[in-house]
Design a protein around this motif. Structure first.
Motif, PDB file in Angstrom:
ATOM      1  N   VAL A 148       6.590  -7.647 -23.957  1.00  0.00           N
ATOM      2  CA  VAL A 148       6.392  -8.119 -25.329  1.00  0.00           C
ATOM      3  C   VAL A 148       5.477  -9.343 -25.348  1.00  0.00           C
ATOM      4  CG1 VAL A 148       7.537  -9.151 -27.332  1.00  0.00           C
ATOM      5  CG2 VAL A 148       8.556  -7.180 -26.194  1.00  0.00           C
ATOM      6  N   ARG A 149       5.690 -10.283 -24.421  1.00  0.00           N
ATOM      7  CA  ARG A 149       4.855 -11.480 -24.381  1.00  0.00           C
ATOM      8  C   ARG A 149       3.406 -11.129 -24.018  1.00  0.00           C
ATOM      9  NH1 ARG A 149       8.459 -16.588 -22.190  1.00  0.00           N
ATOM     10  NH2 ARG A 149      10.438 -15.955 -23.133  1.00  0.00           N
ATOM     11  N   THR A 150       3.254 -10.158 -23.129  1.00  0.00           N
ATOM     12  CA  THR A 150       1.904  -9.722 -22.787  1.00  0.00           C
ATOM     13  C   THR A 150       1.216  -9.088 -23.994  1.00  0.00           C
ATOM     14  OG1 THR A 150       2.527  -9.346 -20.472  1.00  0.00           O
ATOM     15  CG2 THR A 150       0.554  -8.217 -21.281  1.00  0.00           C
ATOM     16  N   ALA A 151       1.924  -8.223 -24.701  1.00  0.00           N
ATOM     17  CA  ALA A 151       1.366  -7.584 -25.895  1.00  0.00           C
ATOM     18  C   ALA A 151       0.994  -8.630 -26.941  1.00  0.00           C
ATOM     19  CB  ALA A 151       2.368  -6.588 -26.475  1.00  0.00           C
ATOM     20  N   PHE A 152       1.829  -9.636 -27.092  1.00  0.00           N
ATOM     21  CA  PHE A 152       1.556 -10.702 -28.052  1.00  0.00           C
ATOM     22  C   PHE A 152       0.285 -11.462 -27.655  1.00  0.00           C
ATOM     23  CE2 PHE A 152       1.934 -15.085 -29.541  1.00  0.00           C
ATOM     24  CZ  PHE A 152       2.242 -14.904 -30.870  1.00  0.00           C
ATOM     25  N   ARG A 153       0.164 -11.814 -26.373  1.00  0.00           N
ATOM     26  CA  ARG A 153      -1.015 -12.554 -25.919  1.00  0.00           C
ATOM     27  C   ARG A 153      -2.289 -11.748 -26.135  1.00  0.00           C
ATOM     28  NH1 ARG A 153      -0.691 -15.934 -20.482  1.00  0.00           N
ATOM     29  NH2 ARG A 153       0.400 -17.272 -21.979  1.00  0.00           N
ATOM     30  N   ILE A 154      -2.241 -10.459 -25.847  1.00  0.00           N
ATOM     31  CA  ILE A 154      -3.427  -9.623 -26.035  1.00  0.00           C
ATOM     32  C   ILE A 154      -3.778  -9.506 -27.520  1.00  0.00           C
ATOM     33  CG2 ILE A 154      -4.407  -7.331 -25.704  1.00  0.00           C
ATOM     34  CD1 ILE A 154      -4.069  -9.106 -23.151  1.00  0.00           C
ATOM     35  N   GLN A 155      -2.765  -9.419 -28.381  1.00  0.00           N
ATOM     36  CA  GLN A 155      -3.045  -9.310 -29.817  1.00  0.00           C
ATOM     37  C   GLN A 155      -3.636 -10.609 -30.366  1.00  0.00           C
ATOM     38  OE1 GLN A 155      -0.021  -7.270 -31.952  1.00  0.00           O
ATOM     39  NE2 GLN A 155      -1.010  -7.505 -33.934  1.00  0.00           N
ATOM     40  N   ARG A 156      -3.295 -11.735 -29.754  1.00  0.00           N
ATOM     41  CA  ARG A 156      -3.888 -13.009 -30.169  1.00  0.00           C
ATOM     42  C   ARG A 156      -5.404 -12.981 -30.066  1.00  0.00           C
ATOM     43  NH1 ARG A 156      -1.798 -17.165 -26.211  1.00  0.00           N
ATOM     44  NH2 ARG A 156      -3.676 -18.208 -26.931  1.00  0.00           N
TER      45      ARG A 156
END
Length: 284
Positions: A148-156
């Motif tokens: 989830v944190r990886t997905a969030f960082r990429i979406q940033r």
């Protein structure tokens, strides 16, 4: 409307600027409450970011404080209008609140600048590199949280699309060589970095080991330029989470670090050649 239980950093920042305005006029909270026709508790809530403020009340606040900084008042007025939900709100309760605050800060910034010494900046990371970064945390995160944190960082990274907010990254050679996830992950990351360097609005400048000086204390630095200098913000990463800095004296100190970095870093073209050489070293 009940007070906000957990105001965002941006909401807190609006309140801080209101308090600065009042204190600059040597007004007590009681005097401001009387001027606005409210109570001291409401003034406290607005200055803590726990209560919003309307445009009319903001203008009355500025008049009562004898604030003639029209550019600042206009910028604060825009902040009062921003009440809609953005993409990061769907991650609330799934990632730490500090990560949401960073995304909000990036979204509203006029320009973005980072100075990284250990790792590639988050806005330029590949998903594999980012996952490796989160996997190194101690105690280890559950696999779902890492995803989830990886997905969030990429979406940033969508904030860089179109180059509407210019982005400059000063990256030390240590960060370009540090391996998270192994050499294959780093090779892909460096290739992605070279691609990003060709995108509009993105400038990448390397700082090699060979230089005889290095500004600052080695901490990763994120500088978000606001619509006016008074609303600039610095964010640094600490073990306990992100720290947001907006005191003018501290901002001046970080601005000096940025100026020194601009003076010593390789040019964008030389930086591309430098990153190419590091990537070639990995292949050997």
């Amino acid at each position: 409307m009940p007070p906000r239980l957990s105001p965002t950093v941006r909401q807190q920042r609006l309140g801080i600027e209101l308090r600065k305005m009042r204190e600059h006029a040597d007004m007590t909270a009681k005097a401001m409450a009387a001027a606005l026709g409210t109570d001291v508790a409401k003034i406290s809530q607005m200055e803590n970011g726990k209560a919003g403020i309307s445009t009319d009340r903001l203008n009355s606040w500025a008049v009562s404080s004898k604030c003639g900084n029209t550019s600042l008042i206009e910028a604060l007025t825009l902040m009062t209008h921003d009440r809609g939900k953005r993409w990061w709100h769907s991650f609330r309760g799934r990632v730490p609140s500090g990560m949401l605050d960073i995304a909000e800060l990036e979204y509203h910034a006029e320009s973005l600048l980072v100075l990284n010494t250990v790792s590639i900046p988050g806005l330029l990371q590949t998903s594999q590199y980012s996952a490796a970064m989160f996997s190194r945390l101690r105690p280890p995160l559950p696999r779902h949280d890492t995803e989830v944190r990886t997905a969030f960082r990429i979406q940033r990274q969508q904030v860089l699309t179109g180059g509407t907010s210019p982005f400059t990254a000063f990256i030390h050679e240590a960060a370009l060589r540090m391996q998270f996830g192994g050499p294959a992950v780093l090779r892909d990351q460096l290739a992605s970095l070279l691609h990003d360097a060709s995108r509009p609005g993105i400038t990448i400048r390397a700082i090699p080991f060979s230089l005889d000086t290095y500004p600052g204390s080695g901490e990763d630095l994120f500088f978000a330029q606001g619509p006016v200098p008074e609303l600039d913000t610095v964010q640094i990463d600490l073990t306990q989470g992100p720290q947001f800095i907006h005191a003018e004296a501290e901002l001046d100190s970080y601005r000096a670090i940025i100026a020194e970095s601009e003076a010593i870093a390789l040019s964008p073209d030389d930086s591309i050649d430098f990153i190419h050489r590091i990537a070639t070293d990995l292949e050997g």
